[in-house]
Design a protein around this motif. Structure first.
Motif, PDB file in Angstrom:
ATOM      1  N   SER A   1       0.839  -1.184   0.000  1.00 38.63           N
ATOM      2  CA  SER A   1       0.000   0.000   0.000  1.00 38.63           C
ATOM      3  C   SER A   1       0.880   1.242   0.000  1.00 38.63           C
ATOM      4  CB  SER A   1      -0.948  -0.013   1.202  1.00 38.63           C
ATOM      5  OG  SER A   1      -0.401   0.703   2.270  1.00 38.63           O
ATOM      6  N   SER A   2       0.363   2.283  -0.642  1.00 43.49           N
ATOM      7  CA  SER A   2       1.116   3.525  -0.791  1.00 43.49           C
ATOM      8  C   SER A   2       0.426   4.636  -0.017  1.00 43.49           C
ATOM      9  CB  SER A   2       1.195   3.906  -2.262  1.00 43.49           C
ATOM     10  OG  SER A   2       1.721   5.230  -2.372  1.00 43.49           O
ATOM     11  N   HIS A   3       1.226   5.507   0.578  1.00 42.24           N
ATOM     12  CA  HIS A   3       0.654   6.621   1.340  1.00 42.24           C
ATOM     13  C   HIS A   3       1.182   7.956   0.842  1.00 42.24           C
ATOM     14  CE1 HIS A   3       0.376   2.979   3.748  1.00 42.24           C
ATOM     15  NE2 HIS A   3      -0.718   3.482   4.235  1.00 42.24           N
ATOM     16  N   THR A   4       1.673   7.960  -0.404  1.00 41.12           N
ATOM     17  CA  THR A   4       2.109   9.220  -1.013  1.00 41.12           C
ATOM     18  C   THR A   4       1.493   9.289  -2.404  1.00 41.12           C
ATOM     19  OG1 THR A   4       4.028   8.241  -2.110  1.00 41.12           O
ATOM     20  CG2 THR A   4       4.341   9.031   0.140  1.00 41.12           C
TER      21      THR A   4
ATOM     22  N   ASP B   1       4.939   2.074  -0.186  1.00 39.46           N
ATOM     23  CA  ASP B   1       5.941   2.341   0.857  1.00 39.46           C
ATOM     24  C   ASP B   1       5.880   1.273   1.944  1.00 39.46           C
ATOM     25  OD1 ASP B   1       3.547   3.226   2.124  1.00 39.46           O
ATOM     26  OD2 ASP B   1       3.926   5.256   1.361  1.00 39.46           O
TER      27      ASP B   1
ATOM     28  N   ASN C   1      -7.100   4.098   2.964  1.00 40.26           N
ATOM     29  CA  ASN C   1      -5.923   3.325   2.535  1.00 40.26           C
ATOM     30  C   ASN C   1      -5.166   2.718   3.713  1.00 40.26           C
ATOM     31  OD1 ASN C   1      -4.489   5.417   3.579  1.00 40.26           O
ATOM     32  ND2 ASN C   1      -3.177   5.718   1.785  1.00 40.26           N
TER      33      ASN C   1
ATOM     34  N   TYR D   1       6.137  10.919   8.392  1.00 39.05           N
ATOM     35  CA  TYR D   1       7.021  10.457   7.335  1.00 39.05           C
ATOM     36  C   TYR D   1       6.974  11.382   6.125  1.00 39.05           C
ATOM     37  CZ  TYR D   1       3.537   8.633   4.139  1.00 39.05           C
ATOM     38  OH  TYR D   1       2.523   8.518   3.242  1.00 39.05           O
TER      39      TYR D   1
END
Lengths: 339, 339, 339, 339
Positions: free
Chosen positions: A193-196, A202, B213, B258
């Protein structure tokens, strides 16, 4: 015998380590460093006044005095630079992973055979005292049949700009498993999963399946508040905890056979947490990269096969490519063509 | 006001803790202990001469002096015993997980409503100082939007005879996530492998997906040489490491965002390992089970809803049942009906 | 054979452990508990309805059914209670240290011989798996000649009201050294400082000198923010770190010979931090007090000498008394009369 | 403005760090390295081709282009080299401790004043992020009145050939205490023991007494199987644990007031191990020596007083000399003339 002349391409995070190690080595000299940033080149000049600096890769390629190219640039650029270097008859050491596609990796391998130059990937871990010791314990059957490898490789950031966390961190674990195990995985599953807004994962979880009932699991993250480098290796006879952040107890060998826990007095075992003794062998403290650099130079001088050879490099890219497919398809099992 | 009379069924691993805590409690007395093993009953007699011991469950069910039944027997027996207890108008505290099927869990809930008796599941973790503190930090938005929970719950053995490692260990993590998060998962994926002829998975990896997410991942093992109880909780503002094996630093709050790592000087951050301060709050050292026992008694006396109520208990069984489906189908994503 | 009847005097911090362990033991029953606090006696009644409670010591002394007295009261009261108990022909187990003066300790020993009753001191550590393992390693010469023992035993509070920190904490280390070493110290030095109006030292440093060049140092504190239980044992062949707060790695044996560090490549050793392997033996997890209680009962039944006998108890008081003299005289060396 | 030219004398254990840091610094260049060993000089040449190497100190002294001398040779040689350097009008940075006698230290200080050159001692710790943070916390009274400092600085070897373990290791702690505390000790006690024919103590315990009821204790050893760098600092308001081997949690601040432990429920506190929260501040990761080098250069360019000035250097030698007297006299208290 004159020293091998090496040009290091890229003086960002890893490049300085390559320069330092090749400089300290017998039989090799770093003659040039290439980087597009004048500031970085300034740093080189201050520390190593004798090294020529330039921002022109071509100048290096044309320079026939230079024997080898060591590539420490972003992954997406590996293929182009390595290809050109081989075409200019230079030996190549390329930062891990070799390329960002199996197709390109195979091309480079073919090319290196054609021009008869060394193509080696910088999987530094394979040269550490810890992994060498674990390899020895597996090969002499101290651990028995391996049942699982479970790795946690998490920390805060250094986001890569062009790949997800598996290509950055799991590449280490995959190279280690490929080196340690006598068996290649038959399939790969990955979830992430991506958080950007970059949409590069990431956080990601990778699972490798084998014909035997081995299972390998890798937990990678760029957004963990703590840095963890744990690798558990479970054998039928003994188990290992490899904690790379430990200074003097990196490798702990547990005289533990979980069959024993099936006995009637399991609960005692639970209360006791472990069954047998723990042994912490003394391991070599030599910097892995120093030995890797030496192996690269020797493979050129003796025309021998280095430990971190292109076969391992290709296998790593194969598994990473499959993991990307799996992530895009919600963790579906991707089977690897094994040739 | 006279004490509630409690009969504890099963005096194996967990039963003694139930007896001790209900004995120490105001308003409750353990009047009977039921177990099929005479040896275990002997132990009860030696420590608690006033407690009546028996191997006959029916005798307990028929005894109208007994108000409550606390069940600490293998999972596969929970449904039958709890059903009979409710049918005999007794309040029920059942060891986690409530049952081994959603169908049975729903039946017990309906029955408890019909007979108007408390049905509570023993998810002890929800009553620990650590989880209560984390709940507080999430509810007052100290952490910001939660991005991931990553739990490692591995140790050596105590193999359950009738379920896999997820039903045993992940049950804790699922109850904690259900309690902490304001959101239920939409789907479940699980991968596991077994190394015994029982074919119950002794290693398993569980992933929960959410409409946001968020991602939750749980790493469970019965065959690890080391015991690890790590739960990482990543929020947009701050992150937490909950290490249940720490005595005085169970909950560490990292003032780490982050996003910051996307700035140009990532490498400094990497070299530094973390961005902000760490805060380790003092948390209550009270034994979770002691407060859970109190909550059970109070929910009966005050006709209130306990923290570890049947809704959480049902949600845990739902997710475990789905995880089993996913494991049997190589980790395919199983969507949860949300009602 | 009927059980030995034991009365426990004092149900504060340690008393409950004595009651629990003697209750669980074969051949012994706790028949009475004496304490001046009604609340504490209430607690006893709630947990052990069959134990008689009283605040009258005399009643116990007169009761000829009672075979033994276990004393868990403040140090300053040990002598009086033990003396009376022996005079009433009861076997005595007394909390460490035996008394607060050598004179009183010798009196009790003489008296116990006269009435031919067991007089034993509760130095629990001698019965732990860790100390038993270390004793075995020293006796079979695995460590070689012992060169030093360095103990750090610091934590926050539980201030004793009637003695300084050495009488409370160093008593453990002195009993352990007396048990482990084949040699008695010839002199004692101690330095301390107090930070309360009580003027009892809350920080103190104890050094023991031997005819060999052994040295023992103990660092004790009641005002440390962290709890540390480190004991380093340096032998000519191997060295040990005993960390009592570790759950599964209490005893680590270092295959380290510091002679080696005198070689020319010291610096490598320094960079490496240690020379040899580390071995962590599995040790018994049995509660020390459980075995101590058994040893007390057996020494009565078999008329044998217990491990934690009055000779060790006397030696501990001798050294503590000398340490007090030294502290009062700014750390002057106090020589021990050895008889 | 042209760079200061620095000659580094001695390229053994510490010299390379001096060369590296002065090389990386603005405003300074390492022009020469002096060592008697050709091998070591070879290493310099390989890494720094521009640095002139020589085994002749006089050549350096005569060279008027050289502005500063950085001395990294054995302690017993510090005085002679520093004296000559000052006499040749060079600024001097000398490895800690400044000299092996107070007499010599005072001479060098007088000389440096006479020739008006900087004389600075390399007490690197004072420039670390950890000690700077602790200094800040003490100066802004976050800790309250300091009650004790307790340091454990033990590891395996690197035996010094010309001094005992206090001159090697305790020198760090003494410089730190001198820097942190607003008060000088009035007396010194030390006990030690040697296990080699050199008769230099390889284990030693140092205690400093103050007019306030402060106490400082330092536990030093060259023959410990484990490396420990623990410094406990107890204040009336808060306490600190400085663990220099931690990467990200070097300084932990405990919100702990031991007065609280005198309340009636001490035992709860004991069971809880600590009273308040723990705070772990982010500290600078800059290498101490890098800032020290900068401070040396700036003190020359700006004619300012460096942090690690000769006053601190002298105080360290005073206490070490007194400790040696005390050791030779079995730990007798040595009073310091305070001027």
């Amino acid at each position: 015998m004159k020293d091998l002349k090496i040009a290091v391409i890229g003086y960002g995070y890893w490049g300085p380590n390559l320069v330092r190690n090749f400089t300290n080595l017998e039989n090799s000299t770093v003659s040039h460093v290439v980087d597009e940033s004048p500031d970085r080149l300034e740093k080189v000049k201050k520390l190593y006044p004798d090294i020529d600096i330039t921002c022109s890769l071509n100048q290096i390629l044309e320079n026939t005095d230079i024997d080898c190219i060591a590539i420490a640039t972003p992954i997406s650029t590996h293929y182009d630079i390595a290809k050109k270097a081989l075409e200019h008859n230079k030996h190549v050491l390329v930062e891990k992973p070799m390329t960002n596609s199996v197709k390109h990796a195979k091309e480079l391998i073919e090319l290196s055979k054609k021009v008869n130059k060394v193509l080696m990937v910088d999987h530094t871990y394979l040269y550490t005292g810890a992994i060498q010791k674990i390899k020895e314990l597996i090969d002499n059957d101290s651990l028995g049949e391996i049942q699982y490898i479970d790795s946690t490789r998490i920390n805060l950031g250094l986001f890569q700009s062009d790949v997800n966390v598996l290509w950055d961190l799991a590449a280490h674990d995959i190279s280690i498993c490929t080196f340690l195990l006598k068996e290649d995985p038959i399939s790969v599953q990955a979830i992430g999963s991506s958080h950007t807004e970059s949409n590069f994962e990431d956080i990601a979880y990778l699972t490798l399946h084998y014909n035997s009932n081995k299972i390998v699991h890798v937990n990678c993250s760029w957004i963990s508040p703590v840095k963890i480098r744990h690798m558990l290796i479970g054998g039928e006879k003994k188990m290992i905890l490899f904690n790379d952040l430990e200074t003097t107890e990196k490798v702990k060998i547990y005289d533990t056979q979980y069959q024993a826990t099936k006995s009637s007095n399991e609960k005692k075992i639970l209360a006791d947490y472990r069954i047998g003794d723990i042994h912490t062998p003394k391991i070599s403290m030599r910097e892995g990269l120093s030995w890797l650099a030496e192996d690269f130079v020797n493979s050129i001088l003796n025309n021998s096969t280095p430990i971190s050879n292109y076969k391992i490099g290709l296998q790593v890219v194969k598994i990473l490519e499959a993991s990307q497919q799996s992530i895009k398809n919600n963790g579906v099992e991707i089977f690897l063509e094994n040739n």
